[in-house]
Design a protein around this motif. Structure first.
Motif, PDB file in Angstrom:
ATOM      1  N   ARG A 360       0.837  -1.197   0.000  1.00  0.00           N
ATOM      2  CA  ARG A 360       0.000   0.000   0.000  1.00  0.00           C
ATOM      3  C   ARG A 360       0.870   1.244   0.000  1.00  0.00           C
ATOM      4  O   ARG A 360       2.048   1.210   0.382  1.00  0.00           O
ATOM      5  N   ARG A 361       0.256   2.359  -0.403  1.00  0.00           N
ATOM      6  CA  ARG A 361       0.891   3.665  -0.281  1.00  0.00           C
ATOM      7  C   ARG A 361      -0.166   4.672   0.154  1.00  0.00           C
ATOM      8  O   ARG A 361      -1.251   4.733  -0.431  1.00  0.00           O
ATOM      9  N   TRP A 362       0.146   5.456   1.193  1.00  0.00           N
ATOM     10  CA  TRP A 362      -0.747   6.493   1.685  1.00  0.00           C
ATOM     11  C   TRP A 362      -0.077   7.852   1.567  1.00  0.00           C
ATOM     12  O   TRP A 362       1.079   8.025   1.964  1.00  0.00           O
ATOM     13  N   ILE A 363      -0.810   8.833   1.041  1.00  0.00           N
ATOM     14  CA  ILE A 363      -0.383  10.227   1.053  1.00  0.00           C
ATOM     15  C   ILE A 363      -1.347  10.975   1.980  1.00  0.00           C
ATOM     16  O   ILE A 363      -2.540  11.067   1.691  1.00  0.00           O
ATOM     17  N   ILE A 364      -0.807  11.469   3.081  1.00  0.00           N
ATOM     18  CA  ILE A 364      -1.628  12.113   4.108  1.00  0.00           C
ATOM     19  C   ILE A 364      -1.381  13.615   4.061  1.00  0.00           C
ATOM     20  O   ILE A 364      -0.232  14.074   4.100  1.00  0.00           O
ATOM     21  N   SER A 407      -6.701  15.060   4.650  1.00  0.00           N
ATOM     22  CA  SER A 407      -7.195  14.040   3.728  1.00  0.00           C
ATOM     23  C   SER A 407      -6.173  12.922   3.604  1.00  0.00           C
ATOM     24  O   SER A 407      -5.004  13.080   3.968  1.00  0.00           O
ATOM     25  N   ILE A 408      -6.644  11.788   3.083  1.00  0.00           N
ATOM     26  CA  ILE A 408      -5.784  10.652   2.773  1.00  0.00           C
ATOM     27  C   ILE A 408      -6.148  10.160   1.379  1.00  0.00           C
ATOM     28  O   ILE A 408      -7.324  10.121   1.001  1.00  0.00           O
ATOM     29  N   GLU A 409      -5.144   9.809   0.610  1.00  0.00           N
ATOM     30  CA  GLU A 409      -5.356   9.148  -0.672  1.00  0.00           C
ATOM     31  C   GLU A 409      -4.168   8.216  -0.904  1.00  0.00           C
ATOM     32  O   GLU A 409      -3.216   8.202  -0.117  1.00  0.00           O
ATOM     33  N   SER A 432      -9.171   6.796  -3.831  1.00  0.00           N
ATOM     34  CA  SER A 432      -9.500   8.214  -4.007  1.00  0.00           C
ATOM     35  C   SER A 432      -9.397   8.965  -2.687  1.00  0.00           C
ATOM     36  O   SER A 432      -9.603   8.400  -1.607  1.00  0.00           O
ATOM     37  N   ARG A 433      -9.107  10.245  -2.811  1.00  0.00           N
ATOM     38  CA  ARG A 433      -8.940  11.070  -1.615  1.00  0.00           C
ATOM     39  C   ARG A 433     -10.226  11.091  -0.788  1.00  0.00           C
ATOM     40  O   ARG A 433     -11.321  11.282  -1.320  1.00  0.00           O
ATOM     41  N   PHE A 434     -10.076  10.880   0.507  1.00  0.00           N
ATOM     42  CA  PHE A 434     -11.225  11.011   1.408  1.00  0.00           C
ATOM     43  C   PHE A 434     -10.853  11.969   2.532  1.00  0.00           C
ATOM     44  O   PHE A 434      -9.698  12.055   2.949  1.00  0.00           O
TER      45      PHE A 434
END
Length: 443
Positions: A360-364, A407-409, A432-434
């Protein structure tokens, strides 16, 4: 015009245009007018318009001989409250009961019968408070929830029956129920003493998730605001308001034109979210509960990549948040739901009957600035294998933010087939960004 010369049908039409109070006054004109104004068809209309009643009953559901008797009984039972408030509260409970009957009847059966004025006065005397009028009326209809000792303690697996719902992530489980008056007295005295609020007796504990991980809601009886404890509740008595303060008005004014406290606004908003499918009953294993993770946009995001469907949403977690910490002020739990379309995993015109997550990869982001970029294998230590037609793979995690909004995506890397037997090249399924947003209403 001599109205007494009109026929009964004509007078019925005329009287039906009046208010119930005016119709009752007309009965004093003459014996004939009294007969016309006593027509039960007329009072069935008033009962339907004001109370949405289809049969003559009192406020506890007991049958009565006529609609006129029913209307009179309701007015007498609630004569100390603004009538518009009474009808508004009844509509709120009716909508909630209708939704529960269809979607979660087990919770419907936990609602206690309405409290009497004597029982409300006993609570006020015991806690030395004056409940806001809307909260009093709410409890006249239903005195909170009656959960078994096993259900309230969380010691026995089964459905989580808290009316206000909850969430879970890792070993943290919350499920909030409305307390009955007798339990409000016990919990208020115990919690107020425990957190050292001393003579701040304007607070009453009205809802809680005490049997699982503690989350407590306090009604400020002076202002009508509803507050929830933060992670500093036990040390500093810190709370966060749950409803926009500007909406609260006339909480103790019997003659107020729009009497509404946070409890009524909170419950109405909860019902609205349930009715519109924003939140739903979710099943995890054999356990069903009302989940506070949003299911509809814009609070829930959706992306489909090569047949892999990923739905994501978050919920604010007040019991882990704080007003004081500059770096971890807002805490959020988020829910990830992934599934494979009935057609399977489709890549470059080829179809595969399964795919398995590898990493996984998360952009916060916080205020649109990237504060973290996380890469790692698996999710919560698992490598979910997705197949067509199977239930969603669901997992929850959490994130803290120094400020809101955030947000996180990101993405999940999948392999067609299985990790042990790949059938094609890895691909990235978009997340998708949430949003991670401090909400207007906190549940």
């Amino acid at each position: 015009m001599d109205l007494e010369r009109l026929g009964g049908l004509s007078m019925h039409i005329i009287l039906s245009k009046l208010t119930p109070q005016d119709t009752a006054s007309v009965a004093c004109v003459s014996k004939r007018f009294r007969n016309w104004s006593s027509d039960d068809l007329l009072w069935s209309k008033f009962c339907a318009d004001d109370l949405d009643l289809s049969c003559p009953i009192d406020s506890l559901g007991n049958p009565l001989p006529s609609f006129k008797a029913s209307y009179q009984t309701w007015r007498e039972d609630f004569n100390r409250y603004p009538w518009t408030l009474v009808t508004r509260v009844k509509r709120c409970w009716d909508r909630l009961k209708e939704w529960l009957a269809i979607n979660f009847p087990e919770v419907l059966s936990t609602l206690r019968k309405g409290a009497s004025e004597e029982e409300i006065l006993e609570l006020e005397k015991s806690l030395k408070v004056k409940l806001p009028l809307p909260t009093r009326v709410l409890y006249r209809f239903y005195d909170g929830q009656e959960l078994s000792s096993e259900e309230s303690s969380g010691s026995v697996p089964g459905n989580l029956l808290g009316l206000m719902g909850g969430y879970s992530f890792y070993d943290h489980l919350v499920n909030v129920s409305l307390l009955p008056l007798h339990q409000m007295i016990i919990e208020t005295k115990e919690i107020i003493r425990h957190i050292g609020l001393g003579n701040r007796s304007k607070y009453v504990v009205v809802a809680a998730s005490c049997g699982y991980n503690e989350k407590v809601f306090f009604l400020n009886c002076s202002t009508g605001q509803l507050n929830v404890g933060t992670r500093n509740l036990t040390t500093d008595g810190e709370m966060i308001p749950c409803v926009p303060s500007a909406l609260i008005s006339s909480v103790h004014n019997v003659k107020g034109t729009q009497t509404q406290d946070a409890m009524l606004l909170w419950l109405e908003e909860h019902v609205r979210r349930l009715q519109h499918g924003v939140i739903k009953v979710r099943r995890e294993g054999k356990v069903r509960s009302i989940s506070l993770f949003p299911e509809e946009p814009p609070l829930c995001s959706l992306a489909v990549t090569n047949g892999v469907k990923v739905r994501t949403s978050s919920v604010f977690v007040p019991e882990f948040s704080t007003i004081q910490d500059e770096y971890e002020k807002s805490f959020f739990a988020y829910s990830i739901r992934m599934s494979l379309s009935p057609e399977g995993c489709i890549m470059n015109g080829m179809t595969f009957n399964s795919c398995q997550l590898y990493c996984r990869r998360w952009i916060i982001r916080c205020n649109d600035n990237v504060v973290d970029d996380v890469n790692g294998e698996a999710v919560i230590g698992k490598y979910p294998l997705l197949r067509p037609g199977e239930e969603e793979f669901v997992y929850q995690s959490c994130s803290s933010q120094p400020h809101s909004p955030g947000s996180i995506e990101g993405s999940f890397t999948f392999v067609p087939g299985r990790l042990a037997d790949p059938k094609g090249s890895p691909f990235e399924a978009v997340v998708s960004r949430f949003p991670l947003v401090m909400p207007d209403y906190i549940f």
